[in-house]
Design a protein around this motif. Structure first.
Motif, PDB file in Angstrom:
ATOM      1  N   SER A 292      10.131   4.501  -5.052  1.00  0.00           N
ATOM      2  CA  SER A 292       8.895   4.010  -4.109  1.00  0.00           C
ATOM      3  C   SER A 292       9.356   3.812  -3.001  1.00  0.00           C
ATOM      4  CB  SER A 292       8.584   2.884  -4.855  1.00  0.00           C
ATOM      5  OG  SER A 292       7.732   2.200  -3.741  1.00  0.00           O
ATOM      6  N   ASN A 293       8.599   3.870  -1.820  1.00  0.00           N
ATOM      7  CA  ASN A 293       9.095   3.461  -0.515  1.00  0.00           C
ATOM      8  C   ASN A 293       9.154   2.108  -0.090  1.00  0.00           C
ATOM      9  OD1 ASN A 293       8.734   6.125  -0.147  1.00  0.00           O
ATOM     10  ND2 ASN A 293       7.110   6.099   1.015  1.00  0.00           N
TER      11      ASN A 293
ATOM     12  N   ASN B  15       3.310  -4.520  -0.928  1.00  0.00           N
ATOM     13  CA  ASN B  15       3.474  -3.319  -0.456  1.00  0.00           C
ATOM     14  C   ASN B  15       3.572  -2.265  -1.503  1.00  0.00           C
ATOM     15  OD1 ASN B  15       5.096  -5.023   2.173  1.00  0.00           O
ATOM     16  ND2 ASN B  15       3.302  -3.695   2.698  1.00  0.00           N
TER      17      ASN B  15
ATOM     18  N   PHE C 121       0.983   1.063  -2.500  1.00  0.00           N
ATOM     19  CA  PHE C 121       1.606   2.379  -2.257  1.00  0.00           C
ATOM     20  C   PHE C 121       1.345   2.824  -3.731  1.00  0.00           C
ATOM     21  CE2 PHE C 121       5.492   5.310  -2.109  1.00  0.00           C
ATOM     22  CZ  PHE C 121       4.901   5.978  -1.310  1.00  0.00           C
TER      23      PHE C 121
ATOM     24  N   HIS D 158      -0.436   4.258  -0.124  1.00  0.00           N
ATOM     25  CA  HIS D 158      -0.226   3.786   1.210  1.00  0.00           C
ATOM     26  C   HIS D 158       0.229   2.277   1.046  1.00  0.00           C
ATOM     27  CE1 HIS D 158      -0.633   4.123   5.703  1.00  0.00           C
ATOM     28  NE2 HIS D 158      -0.995   2.862   5.745  1.00  0.00           N
ATOM     29  N   GLY D 159       1.273   1.932   1.900  1.00  0.00           N
ATOM     30  CA  GLY D 159       1.892   0.831   1.809  1.00  0.00           C
ATOM     31  C   GLY D 159       1.228  -0.527   2.263  1.00  0.00           C
TER      32      GLY D 159
ATOM     33  N   HIS E 164       3.341   9.698  -4.506  1.00  0.00           N
ATOM     34  CA  HIS E 164       2.439  10.730  -4.194  1.00  0.00           C
ATOM     35  C   HIS E 164       2.423  12.053  -5.092  1.00  0.00           C
ATOM     36  CE1 HIS E 164       1.948   9.047  -0.144  1.00  0.00           C
ATOM     37  NE2 HIS E 164       3.363   9.028   0.055  1.00  0.00           N
TER      38      HIS E 164
END
Length: 461
Positions: free
Chosen positions: A131-132, A138, A142, A147-148, A420
């Motif tokens: 994960s980012n 957030n 995501f 999108h965060g 994604h």
């Protein structure tokens, strides 16, 4: 040519004519916005059940065994440590649970999930998800929207926007709320810039999962006349103002709500389910969380039978702080597993026995994983660098693992995936090309996978 001649009056006249044609189509077309749409190609899955494990289950305690953790338990952690959420770093923490091999595939599963493990040959465990974001809100945005930040359409909204639903008497995207709305709130299930018709409809547990499901009018004809009046008034506004998402969605949602007053009580009435089926889901279990989540899982199967496109389940309350065990790992993870293990196992077996698993994609995941070293003495902090999830049914190759983390389970090192990629693969299995499912917004074409995402063909049967 019409713009450049007769001072542009020709273009103005044509615009007026086209607007009248558009208004006429709006006024006479009763096609539901949730009507089934043609996929881009032959789908492997028709429905999705998303089992959301809010808080972040520990990969090294569930589906990613690491013998080195056991060997170095209690010793200083030997890898370079990334900044953590709470900066309370302890020693290497071995798993309190043993792993055993299950099924013909020999898939390793920890003792937290003995019931789910019986379906090992149907599971595809991905051990290299990342994960980012390392903070719940957030990371939840995501996971759900790609999108965060809040405001984007959720994956359920994108799915129903692209495919519609095979059921016109229930929402195409249903969220079965077990008691815990995740950090980030209802935006996790929102429609963003898509029409409001596609947002998740939150059902709570019990016989009346949505408000006003019981009509207040004495006779159906009275309610029908009220709806017809509201539709007529809203339609007049549309004819004056042109297309308006809020009004069009309100018309569609009023009509859907009317149909739901019959469909929802029938959906929630499980009296016709056999005693064996109800016990398989854990509805007579002595643990409240098992009964609660078991009921949600049974309703999820009934929603699939009715053709609802996307179903999401949230975790039940009363099991500690979700899967977010910053301390007391053993107690919290065991309570959460006790709540979901038998119900999920029952769901998988039930779907398979009814021939539904083949066309239903089941996804189990949290928003990130946990650290292989302790937070304090007996907890684990957030870890977005490598964690596990599993998928089953819907064209997924069962009895397999994909990707790997390092010898401590800290970082994804082989076949590293992003959220994604999960979204792209999910849409692919549903027959959707994720690069073609777009909406023009804010000056560019938007999609669930943004400008990222690749299909993981190796996990597809």
């Amino acid at each position: 040519m019409l713009q450049q001649t007769a001072h542009g009056f020709g273009a103005a006249a044509l615009t007026a004519l086209m607007l009248e044609e558009s208004r006429g189509a709006t006024a006479t077309t009763d096609r539901s916005p949730l009507a089934p749409q043609e996929p881009h190609y032959e789908p492997r899955a028709r429905n999705v059940i998303f089992l959301y494990m809010d808080g972040g289950p520990s990969q090294v305690d569930t589906f990613d065994p690491k013998p080195l953790l056991q060997a170095e338990n209690g010793q200083p952690f030997k890898m370079k440590i990334q900044p953590t959420q709470f900066d309370n770093i302890g020693n290497t923490l071995g798993s309190p649970w043993k792993f055993r091999h299950y099924g013909e595939s020999g898939l390793p599963v920890s003792d937290l999930f003995p019931a789910v493990a019986e379906s090992a040959d149907d599971l595809c465990v991905i051990r290299s998800m990342t994960s980012n974001f390392s903070e719940h809100t957030n990371a939840n945005y995501f996971l759900h929207t790609g999108h965060g930040l809040q405001g984007r359409p959720s994956m359920g909204a994108w799915t129903t926007y692209g495919l519609g639903s095979e059921c016109q008497n229930l929402p195409g995207y249903v969220v079965l709320n077990g008691g815990l709305i995740p950090p980030g709130g209802l935006e996790c299930f929102g429609s963003g810039f898509l029409p409001a018709t596609y947002q998740g409809s939150v059902f709570k547990n019990g016989s009346t999962p949505v408000a006003d499901v019981v009509p207040r009018e004495a006779i159906p004809e009275a309610q029908r006349r009220k709806l017809d009046l509201m539709r007529s008034l809203d339609q007049q506004i549309l004819e004056q103002s042109g297309s308006d998402d809020a009004i069009e969605s309100a018309i569609a949602n009023y009509e859907l709500a009317f149909r739901m007053q019959t469909a929802v009580p029938d959906l929630m009435d499980i009296s016709a389910e056999t005693k064996a089926t109800q016990e398989m889901y854990g509805l007579s279990h002595d643990w409240k969380g098992t009964r609660s989540f078991g009921h949600s899982c049974l309703i999820a199967r009934r929603l699939v039978e009715r053709g609802v496109r996307f179903i999401q389940l949230t975790c039940p309350g009363g099991s500690g702080d979700r899967w977010d065990q910053h301390s007391n790992l053993r107690d919290g993870h065991e309570k959460n597993a006790r709540s979901v293990d038998q119900p999920i196992a029952g769901l998988l077996r039930d779907l398979k026995s009814r021939g539904l698993l083949e066309h239903t994609l089941v996804i189990w995941t949290g928003e990130f994983g946990r650290t292989p070293f302790a937070q304090g003495n007996n907890g684990r902090d957030h870890n977005p660098f490598g964690f596990s999830l599993w998928m089953a049914g819907g064209g997924v190759r069962g009895g397999t693992t994909y990707g790997s983390t390092d010898e401590y389970g800290y970082h994804a090192i082989e076949n590293r995936l992003e959220i994604h990629d999960l979204h792209a693969t999910m849409l692919h299995l549903l027959g959707i090309n994720h690069e073609q499912l777009t909406v023009r917004f804010s000056g560019r074409d938007m999609r669930l996978t943004d400008v990222h995402g690749r299909i993981v063909h190796d996990i597809i049967a």
